[in-house]
Scaffold this motif. Sequence first.
Motif, mmCIF file in Angstrom:
data_model
loop_
_atom_site.group_PDB
_atom_site.id
_atom_site.type_symbol
_atom_site.label_atom_id
_atom_site.label_comp_id
_atom_site.label_asym_id
_atom_site.label_seq_id
_atom_site.Cartn_x
_atom_site.Cartn_y
_atom_site.Cartn_z
ATOM 1 N N THR A 106 0.788 -1.273 0.035
ATOM 2 C CA THR A 106 -0.100 0.011 -0.021
ATOM 3 C C THR A 106 0.700 1.289 -0.100
ATOM 4 O OG1 THR A 106 -1.774 -1.228 1.255
ATOM 5 C CG2 THR A 106 -1.766 1.294 1.255
ATOM 6 N N LEU A 107 1.903 1.222 0.792
ATOM 7 C CA LEU A 107 2.666 2.478 0.946
ATOM 8 C C LEU A 107 3.566 2.615 -0.303
ATOM 9 C CD1 LEU A 107 4.207 2.256 4.495
ATOM 10 C CD2 LEU A 107 2.244 3.849 3.563
ATOM 11 N N HIS A 108 3.833 1.529 -1.208
ATOM 12 C CA HIS A 108 4.490 1.446 -2.255
ATOM 13 C C HIS A 108 3.558 2.105 -3.386
ATOM 14 C CE1 HIS A 108 5.865 -0.584 -6.366
ATOM 15 N NE2 HIS A 108 6.934 0.476 -5.895
ATOM 16 N N LEU A 109 2.382 1.866 -3.427
ATOM 17 C CA LEU A 109 1.353 2.216 -4.298
ATOM 18 C C LEU A 109 1.260 3.681 -3.978
ATOM 19 C CD1 LEU A 109 -0.987 1.860 -6.454
ATOM 20 C CD2 LEU A 109 -2.571 1.249 -4.850
ATOM 21 N N VAL A 110 1.055 4.090 -2.993
ATOM 22 C CA VAL A 110 0.743 5.654 -2.739
ATOM 23 C C VAL A 110 2.209 6.411 -3.240
ATOM 24 C CG1 VAL A 110 1.052 7.577 -0.718
ATOM 25 C CG2 VAL A 110 -0.611 5.321 -0.381
ATOM 26 N N THR A 111 3.287 5.994 -2.975
ATOM 27 C CA THR A 111 4.556 6.691 -3.359
ATOM 28 C C THR A 111 4.407 6.507 -4.815
ATOM 29 O OG1 THR A 111 6.102 4.694 -3.055
ATOM 30 C CG2 THR A 111 5.872 6.364 -1.324
ATOM 31 N N LEU A 126 1.909 6.600 -6.944
ATOM 32 C CA LEU A 126 0.996 7.785 -7.443
ATOM 33 C C LEU A 126 1.496 9.010 -7.254
ATOM 34 C CD1 LEU A 126 -1.946 8.617 -8.226
ATOM 35 C CD2 LEU A 126 -2.821 8.055 -5.934
ATOM 36 N N GLY A 127 2.074 9.163 -5.991
ATOM 37 C CA GLY A 127 2.833 10.682 -5.812
ATOM 38 C C GLY A 127 3.791 11.037 -6.817
ATOM 39 N N GLN A 128 4.607 10.056 -7.195
ATOM 40 C CA GLN A 128 5.498 10.054 -8.507
ATOM 41 C C GLN A 128 4.707 10.533 -9.533
ATOM 42 O OE1 GLN A 128 8.371 10.586 -7.182
ATOM 43 N NE2 GLN A 128 9.622 9.120 -8.584
ATOM 44 N N ALA A 129 3.676 10.081 -9.952
ATOM 45 C CA ALA A 129 2.917 10.382 -10.926
ATOM 46 C C ALA A 129 2.411 11.955 -10.962
ATOM 47 C CB ALA A 129 1.486 9.522 -11.274
ATOM 48 N N VAL A 130 1.950 12.190 -9.488
ATOM 49 C CA VAL A 130 1.357 13.564 -9.442
ATOM 50 C C VAL A 130 2.694 14.691 -9.759
ATOM 51 C CG1 VAL A 130 0.528 15.157 -7.804
ATOM 52 C CG2 VAL A 130 -0.509 13.041 -8.004
ATOM 53 N N ILE A 131 3.750 14.291 -8.996
ATOM 54 C CA ILE A 131 4.829 15.269 -8.900
ATOM 55 C C ILE A 131 5.444 15.366 -10.362
ATOM 56 C CG2 ILE A 131 7.201 15.609 -7.950
ATOM 57 C CD1 ILE A 131 6.187 13.934 -5.540
ATOM 58 N N GLY A 132 5.587 14.022 -10.951
ATOM 59 C CA GLY A 132 6.221 13.980 -12.366
ATOM 60 C C GLY A 132 5.300 14.722 -13.362
ATOM 61 N N ASN A 176 12.860 12.925 -7.243
ATOM 62 C CA ASN A 176 13.885 12.255 -6.836
ATOM 63 C C ASN A 176 13.740 11.754 -5.680
ATOM 64 O OD1 ASN A 176 16.374 11.232 -7.421
ATOM 65 N ND2 ASN A 176 17.582 13.131 -6.864
ATOM 66 N N LEU A 177 13.605 12.346 -4.750
ATOM 67 C CA LEU A 177 13.475 12.030 -3.303
ATOM 68 C C LEU A 177 12.369 10.972 -3.261
ATOM 69 C CD1 LEU A 177 14.217 12.206 -0.317
ATOM 70 C CD2 LEU A 177 12.555 14.067 0.046
ATOM 71 N N THR A 186 13.476 7.792 -4.267
ATOM 72 C CA THR A 186 14.135 7.063 -3.424
ATOM 73 C C THR A 186 13.354 6.387 -2.432
ATOM 74 O OG1 THR A 186 16.074 8.551 -3.537
ATOM 75 C CG2 THR A 186 16.090 7.121 -1.485
ATOM 76 N N VAL A 187 12.602 6.916 -1.746
ATOM 77 C CA VAL A 187 11.421 6.370 -0.928
ATOM 78 C C VAL A 187 10.733 5.071 -1.687
ATOM 79 C CG1 VAL A 187 9.126 6.770 0.429
ATOM 80 C CG2 VAL A 187 11.173 8.509 0.205
ATOM 81 N N THR A 188 10.273 5.082 -3.107
ATOM 82 C CA THR A 188 9.576 4.149 -3.641
ATOM 83 C C THR A 188 10.484 2.850 -3.630
ATOM 84 O OG1 THR A 188 8.445 5.934 -4.850
ATOM 85 C CG2 THR A 188 8.461 3.570 -5.753
ATOM 86 N N THR A 189 11.787 3.335 -4.103
ATOM 87 C CA THR A 189 12.737 2.087 -4.091
ATOM 88 C C THR A 189 12.760 1.402 -2.828
ATOM 89 O OG1 THR A 189 13.784 3.331 -5.975
ATOM 90 C CG2 THR A 189 15.132 1.620 -4.799
ATOM 91 N N VAL A 190 12.979 2.391 -1.846
ATOM 92 C CA VAL A 190 13.164 1.387 -0.363
ATOM 93 C C VAL A 190 11.774 0.521 -0.179
ATOM 94 C CG1 VAL A 190 13.078 1.767 2.168
ATOM 95 C CG2 VAL A 190 14.763 3.170 0.381
ATOM 96 N N LEU A 191 10.727 1.210 -0.430
ATOM 97 C CA LEU A 191 9.409 0.623 -0.169
ATOM 98 C C LEU A 191 9.220 -0.873 -0.913
ATOM 99 C CD1 LEU A 191 7.052 3.500 0.374
ATOM 100 C CD2 LEU A 191 7.809 1.828 2.254
#
Length: 138
Positions: free
Chosen positions: A26-31, A33-39, A54-55, A58-63
């Motif tokens: 779920t947290l991975h999905l949220v990040t 989605l956040g990437q899509a919005v920020i991008g 970019n930040l 990194t969080v997405t990769t960790v999750l």
Amino acid sequence: MSSPPAPTGRARVPAWIVWSLRVTATLHLVTVLGQAVIGGMFVTGKVDLLAHHNLNATVTTVLVGLQLIAAITLWRPGRGPLWPLWVSALQVVLVNAQVALGLERLVAMHIPLAMVIFGMAVSMTTWTWRGQRRGAAA
């Protein structure tokens, strides 16, 4: 004195294992989605958001890495299905490829791969909340 009945099917996966996969997916999905919005905001002219993109990468990769660990735990010792491990491993590869494409500014490949990653993240998260109920100690 009689012996306990033999197991008739797959053992139930412990709830903490199920929840670890649910939370990480779920947290991975949220990040993602956040990437899509920020991008999306970045490509429409808000170039100062590239650092946030970019930040969040990194969080997405960790999750997604933590999701892989949770999927391994689901399989062994949880005795759950093996396929979430392989899907999570593929997601790790794709997310890392996505980061590399982004750093190289290969947007023509970066954006379509983002759609694949998003679809996989939605599918995995949906499965953890719906399909995982059978055979799991929810």
